[in-house]
Design a protein around this motif. Structure first.
Motif, PDB file in Angstrom:
ATOM      1  N   LEU A 273      -7.462   5.970  -1.900  1.00 16.98           N
ATOM      2  CA  LEU A 273      -6.236   5.816  -1.102  1.00 16.98           C
ATOM      3  C   LEU A 273      -5.824   7.128  -0.447  1.00 16.98           C
ATOM      4  O   LEU A 273      -5.477   7.157   0.738  1.00 16.98           O
ATOM      5  N   PHE A 274      -5.870   8.208  -1.214  1.00 18.42           N
ATOM      6  CA  PHE A 274      -5.489   9.494  -0.637  1.00 18.42           C
ATOM      7  C   PHE A 274      -6.510   9.946   0.404  1.00 18.42           C
ATOM      8  O   PHE A 274      -6.150  10.488   1.448  1.00 18.42           O
TER       9      PHE A 274
ATOM     10  N   ALA B 159       8.955   5.777   1.878  1.00 13.51           N
ATOM     11  CA  ALA B 159       9.476   6.093   3.213  1.00 13.51           C
ATOM     12  C   ALA B 159       8.744   7.299   3.788  1.00 13.51           C
ATOM     13  O   ALA B 159       8.433   7.335   4.981  1.00 13.51           O
ATOM     14  N   ARG B 160       8.445   8.265   2.923  1.00 11.39           N
ATOM     15  CA  ARG B 160       7.740   9.452   3.424  1.00 11.39           C
ATOM     16  C   ARG B 160       6.284   9.124   3.734  1.00 11.39           C
ATOM     17  O   ARG B 160       5.707   9.651   4.695  1.00 11.39           O
TER      18      ARG B 160
ATOM     19  N   GLU C 254       0.824  -1.209   0.000  1.00 14.17           N
ATOM     20  CA  GLU C 254       0.000   0.000   0.000  1.00 14.17           C
ATOM     21  C   GLU C 254       0.856   1.255   0.000  1.00 14.17           C
ATOM     22  O   GLU C 254       0.593   2.190  -0.764  1.00 14.17           O
ATOM     23  N   GLN C 255       1.909   1.241   0.791  1.00 19.38           N
ATOM     24  CA  GLN C 255       2.802   2.408   0.824  1.00 19.38           C
ATOM     25  C   GLN C 255       3.442   2.629  -0.538  1.00 19.38           C
ATOM     26  O   GLN C 255       3.545   3.765  -1.011  1.00 19.38           O
ATOM     27  N   ASN C 256       3.835   1.550  -1.185  1.00 22.12           N
ATOM     28  CA  ASN C 256       4.439   1.690  -2.515  1.00 22.12           C
ATOM     29  C   ASN C 256       3.415   2.162  -3.543  1.00 22.12           C
ATOM     30  O   ASN C 256       3.740   2.953  -4.425  1.00 22.12           O
TER      31      ASN C 256
ATOM     32  N   ASP D  78       3.520   5.570  -5.709  1.00 22.42           N
ATOM     33  CA  ASP D  78       3.494   5.539  -7.167  1.00 22.42           C
ATOM     34  C   ASP D  78       2.381   6.425  -7.725  1.00 22.42           C
ATOM     35  O   ASP D  78       2.580   7.168  -8.685  1.00 22.42           O
ATOM     36  N   LEU D  79       1.208   6.346  -7.097  1.00 20.30           N
ATOM     37  CA  LEU D  79       0.095   7.185  -7.542  1.00 20.30           C
ATOM     38  C   LEU D  79       0.423   8.660  -7.297  1.00 20.30           C
ATOM     39  O   LEU D  79       0.066   9.517  -8.113  1.00 20.30           O
ATOM     40  N   ALA D  80       1.111   8.945  -6.207  1.00 20.14           N
ATOM     41  CA  ALA D  80       1.495  10.335  -5.922  1.00 20.14           C
ATOM     42  C   ALA D  80       2.429  10.861  -6.998  1.00 20.14           C
ATOM     43  O   ALA D  80       2.392  12.050  -7.340  1.00 20.14           O
TER      44      ALA D  80
END
Lengths: 109, 109
Positions: free
Chosen positions: A94-95, B27-28, A12-14, A18-20
């Motif tokens: 997600l955001f 990481a952020r 999820e963090q990745n 990636d979407l960001a």
DNA sequence: ATTTATAATCGTAATATTACGATAAATTTT
DNA sequence: AAAATTTATCGTAATATTACGATTATAAAT
């Protein structure tokens, strides 16, 4: 070293990261705004709207396609791009989730 | 060449891109999640939670501070970080605006 | 005054991103 | 078949990012 250690973070963090990235460059923000508002669709029209070389725009479009947030359909010799609404919703969700996750209590600082 | 031509985009596009950068690295994202959920606050605790060197975490914290989405207050020799809620709201609002800007009509592709 | 604890910064290496000109690929039009 | 149109890809240069060890800075504790 020098590259992101993706393997040490959650899926999820990745995915969020990636979407960001889709929004992490003003040219890509501009492209997504054009597509969202249906002010452009054909690659050449997007190039006309932005003061960047055709090769540069094409590279940004490729990155947005890699992330999945846009898709392209060929209409030779043109290519028409549009937002992939399912990925758009994934990003919104997600955001939204991240933004809503702040616990409000007296902060320590 | 090689750097982003920020001057050719609107202030809003640049701001969205900058705020997106806060989330554009796993990481952020992880750091922001820790701060949002108040699971950590002190720099050292964040370092302990992540499998990254202290210098690397400090560098990410500096970038988040530059963007404005977090702030730090010193409590020597510790530094306590927390989310800047006004910037957090700015981000929520800007991204919400972007996500809501999609015109739904029969797409051309 | 010395030691300890914590965090920032420096220096550096590896990799990624951004940008563009030039070229190639694909399909229409002539 | 040749020319024109449009987009992708290649090659390359400049800059930015990511990561870490080592060092420095800061203030408390001894």
């Amino acid at each position: 070293m020098g590259l992101t250690k993706t393997e040490i973070f959650t899926a999820e963090q990745n995915r969020i990261a990636d979407l960001a990235k889709a929004f992490a460059h003003p040219a890509r923000v501009a492209i997504l705004q054009l597509l969202a508002q249906k002010k452009a669709c054909v690659c050449g029209d997007i190039v006309d709207e932005l003061p960047l070389a055709q090769a540069t725009v094409s590279q940004h479009l490729k990155e947005l396609k890699r992330i999945g947030i846009i898709q392209g359909s060929i209409d030779p010799p043109r290519v028409c791009y549009c937002i992939d609404e399912s990925i758009w919703e994934e990003a919104r969700q997600l955001f939204g989730q991240v933004f809503d996750s702040v616990i409000v209590e007296k902060s320590c600082c």
